[in-house]
Scaffold this motif. Structure first.
Motif: not given
Length: 131
Positions: A11-12, A15-16, A18-19, A30, A32
């Motif tokens: 994961l970018s 994205q990490c 955001r999660w 999780v 999209n």
């Protein structure tokens, strides 16, 4: 560490983040979210109606009336097959009759040039050279 472990499948960083934020708020989904094109702010019929009232309006004025950017109006006019020429909204493509008319005029001008050539009558000097 994720990149070392998973390589290109990691994961970018964004994205990490955001999660992590979602997990903190108790949302553990999780997947999209669906993304698509944004909804149109106006319909082409509205733009066509404005052009029908006065086809001499500028793109800026049309944009102001529809509460959108001028670039949006430009894209929609292009998609509708119209362009602005001499302050008027006109069809982008010439009709068969317009194309034939242009061809006829060009042929007439070419024939006129061949019949009444004036180039041989142009005087380019006074006959004296001061070299």
């Amino acid at each position: 560490m994720l990149v070392e472990a998973y390589g290109g499948n990691a994961l970018s960083r964004v994205q990490c983040y955001r999660w992590f934020e979602k997990f903190q708020n108790g949302d553990f989904d999780v997947r999209n979210e669906e993304r698509g094109r944004p909804a149109k702010k106006f319909e082409d019929a509205e733009l066509q109606a404005l052009l029908g009232e006065d086809d001499g309006q500028t793109q800026e004025h049309l944009a102001e009336q529809l509460n959108v950017d001028q670039s949006t109006i430009s894209r929609r006019l292009k998609a509708m097959g119209k362009i602005i020429k001499v302050g008027r909204s006109v069809p982008r493509e010439l009709t068969d009759r317009q194309q034939e008319n242009r061809k006829l005029v060009c042929e007439m001008l070419l024939a006129r040039y061949k019949r009444k050539s004036y180039l041989h009558r142009i005087v380019t000097g006074d006959g004296e050279c001061d070299f």
